[in-house]
Write an enzyme that holds these catalytic residues in place. Sequence first.
Site, PDB file in Angstrom:
ATOM      1  N   ASN A   6       0.872  -1.169   0.000  1.00 49.40           N
ATOM      2  CA  ASN A   6       0.000   0.000   0.000  1.00 49.40           C
ATOM      3  C   ASN A   6       0.914   1.226   0.000  1.00 49.40           C
ATOM      4  O   ASN A   6       1.526   1.548   1.018  1.00 49.40           O
ATOM      5  CB  ASN A   6      -0.888  -0.024   1.260  1.00 49.40           C
ATOM      6  CG  ASN A   6      -1.728   1.224   1.397  1.00 49.40           C
ATOM      7  OD1 ASN A   6      -1.825   2.024   0.468  1.00 49.40           O
ATOM      8  ND2 ASN A   6      -2.333   1.404   2.564  1.00 49.40           N
ATOM      9  N   LYS A   8       0.120   4.283  -0.303  1.00 48.35           N
ATOM     10  CA  LYS A   8      -0.538   5.444   0.331  1.00 48.35           C
ATOM     11  C   LYS A   8      -0.325   6.719  -0.493  1.00 48.35           C
ATOM     12  O   LYS A   8      -0.369   6.672  -1.714  1.00 48.35           O
ATOM     13  CB  LYS A   8      -0.056   5.610   1.771  1.00 48.35           C
ATOM     14  CG  LYS A   8      -0.120   4.308   2.575  1.00 48.35           C
ATOM     15  CD  LYS A   8       0.025   4.539   4.042  1.00 48.35           C
ATOM     16  CE  LYS A   8       0.142   3.206   4.761  1.00 48.35           C
ATOM     17  NZ  LYS A   8      -0.008   3.311   6.178  1.00 48.35           N
ATOM     18  N   HIS A  88      -9.653   0.481   4.657  1.00 46.04           N
ATOM     19  CA  HIS A  88      -8.370   0.736   5.322  1.00 46.04           C
ATOM     20  C   HIS A  88      -8.587   1.668   6.518  1.00 46.04           C
ATOM     21  O   HIS A  88      -9.410   2.588   6.463  1.00 46.04           O
ATOM     22  CB  HIS A  88      -7.368   1.347   4.338  1.00 46.04           C
ATOM     23  CG  HIS A  88      -5.982   1.391   4.892  1.00 46.04           C
ATOM     24  ND1 HIS A  88      -5.557   2.399   5.726  1.00 46.04           N
ATOM     25  CD2 HIS A  88      -4.944   0.530   4.773  1.00 46.04           C
ATOM     26  CE1 HIS A  88      -4.301   2.158   6.080  1.00 46.04           C
ATOM     27  NE2 HIS A  88      -3.907   1.021   5.519  1.00 46.04           N
ATOM     28  N   GLU A  90      -6.969   4.093   7.672  1.00 49.03           N
ATOM     29  CA  GLU A  90      -6.791   5.536   7.455  1.00 49.03           C
ATOM     30  C   GLU A  90      -8.036   6.144   6.818  1.00 49.03           C
ATOM     31  O   GLU A  90      -8.370   7.305   7.073  1.00 49.03           O
ATOM     32  CB  GLU A  90      -5.519   5.783   6.608  1.00 49.03           C
ATOM     33  CG  GLU A  90      -4.275   5.586   7.474  1.00 49.03           C
ATOM     34  CD  GLU A  90      -3.026   5.159   6.739  1.00 49.03           C
ATOM     35  OE1 GLU A  90      -2.989   5.217   5.498  1.00 49.03           O
ATOM     36  OE2 GLU A  90      -2.076   4.745   7.428  1.00 49.03           O
ATOM     37  N   GLU A 157      -5.439  -5.629  10.189  1.00 50.91           N
ATOM     38  CA  GLU A 157      -4.432  -4.596  10.456  1.00 50.91           C
ATOM     39  C   GLU A 157      -4.799  -3.846  11.730  1.00 50.91           C
ATOM     40  O   GLU A 157      -5.645  -2.934  11.698  1.00 50.91           O
ATOM     41  CB  GLU A 157      -4.398  -3.584   9.303  1.00 50.91           C
ATOM     42  CG  GLU A 157      -4.053  -4.190   7.964  1.00 50.91           C
ATOM     43  CD  GLU A 157      -3.499  -3.121   7.021  1.00 50.91           C
ATOM     44  OE1 GLU A 157      -2.354  -3.264   6.626  1.00 50.91           O
ATOM     45  OE2 GLU A 157      -4.203  -2.153   6.725  1.00 50.91           O
ATOM     46  N   GLY A 163       2.107   1.859  10.829  1.00 46.06           N
ATOM     47  CA  GLY A 163       3.056   2.967  10.735  1.00 46.06           C
ATOM     48  C   GLY A 163       3.722   3.326  12.056  1.00 46.06           C
ATOM     49  O   GLY A 163       4.345   4.390  12.165  1.00 46.06           O
ATOM     50  N   SER A 193       3.150  -2.503  10.392  1.00 44.67           N
ATOM     51  CA  SER A 193       4.586  -2.510  10.690  1.00 44.67           C
ATOM     52  C   SER A 193       5.299  -3.797  10.288  1.00 44.67           C
ATOM     53  O   SER A 193       6.190  -4.258  11.005  1.00 44.67           O
ATOM     54  CB  SER A 193       4.820  -2.169  12.161  1.00 44.67           C
ATOM     55  OG  SER A 193       4.435  -0.820  12.397  1.00 44.67           O
TER      56      SER A 193
HETATM   57  C1  PEP Z   1      -0.945  -0.148   5.917  1.00 46.27           C
HETATM   58  O1  PEP Z   1      -1.164   1.057   5.911  1.00 46.27           O
HETATM   59  O2  PEP Z   1      -1.711  -0.922   5.322  1.00 46.27           O
HETATM   60  C2  PEP Z   1       0.221  -0.634   6.636  1.00 46.27           C
HETATM   61  C3  PEP Z   1       0.290  -1.891   6.897  1.00 46.27           C
HETATM   62  O3  PEP Z   1       1.172   0.314   6.985  1.00 46.27           O
HETATM   63  P1  PEP Z   1       2.588   0.049   7.714  1.00 46.27           P
HETATM   64  O4  PEP Z   1       3.198  -1.170   7.070  1.00 46.27           O
HETATM   65  O5  PEP Z   1       3.375   1.284   7.457  1.00 46.27           O
HETATM   66  O6  PEP Z   1       2.294  -0.176   9.149  1.00 46.27           O
END
Ligand code: PEP
Length: 235
Positions: A6, A8, A88, A90, A157, A163, A193
Amino acid sequence: MIVAANLKTNLTRKQTNIYIKELEKFLSSENITQDIFVFPATSSLDTFDTQTIVGAQNAYPVQNGAFTGEIGLDHLDEFGIKTILIGHSERRHILGESQEAIAEKFNYFKELGFTIVYCVGEPLEKREAGSNVMMEYINAQYEGIDTKYEKLIIAYEPVWAIGTGLTPTNEDILAIHRELKKKSQAPLLYGGSVKVNNAKEIMALQNVDGVLVGSAALNVEDFCQMAVFAEDLEK
Ligand code: PEP
């Protein structure tokens, strides 16, 4: 195994093209046969004739119309995009998408036969409130979602892991993935992460069918290495 990036709000169209070219070169030189997905920023979408499956991070559930700032089906069709990320954290927490709006989007793209990567996950206070509260929260994210849809991929997630460099323990991932597999047999990714140094052990866990990677995927070498881990685990 599924390894998904992703990107972003990162990488311009030019940078995304370079990224995907490098990724493709690597996948073919290493004979990677796993399912590799990349979700670029909307303005970086393009026609990619690639092994990598390129999907949209978001679209409005409409063909076109008066929805300022959004893109619709016409914009995805232009580039032959048939894969979309929905739910997601976000979009849920920063952009304020409700479960109702998410379910409407899900159903729109399901009817069109899109592959849907559908994200669920709890914020820290729900996890800290104990497993009943946490599962109740996650269960609500399945409302209005067809868990039997054949082109569904689910990504678990935890919001607090996205993040932040924090990840649940392997035991926690095992426990929640076991629960979520009872709700849907769809491939189940872990996200939050994931880095090169933890990707392999996470992918090796039972009921983990791959990873959804944000920040670490911005480094194409790291993302390629995760594809190698996935390939190794399938041997
Ligand atoms: C994500 O936004 O789907 C994600 C997993 O981000 P990160 O790997 O940066 O935690």
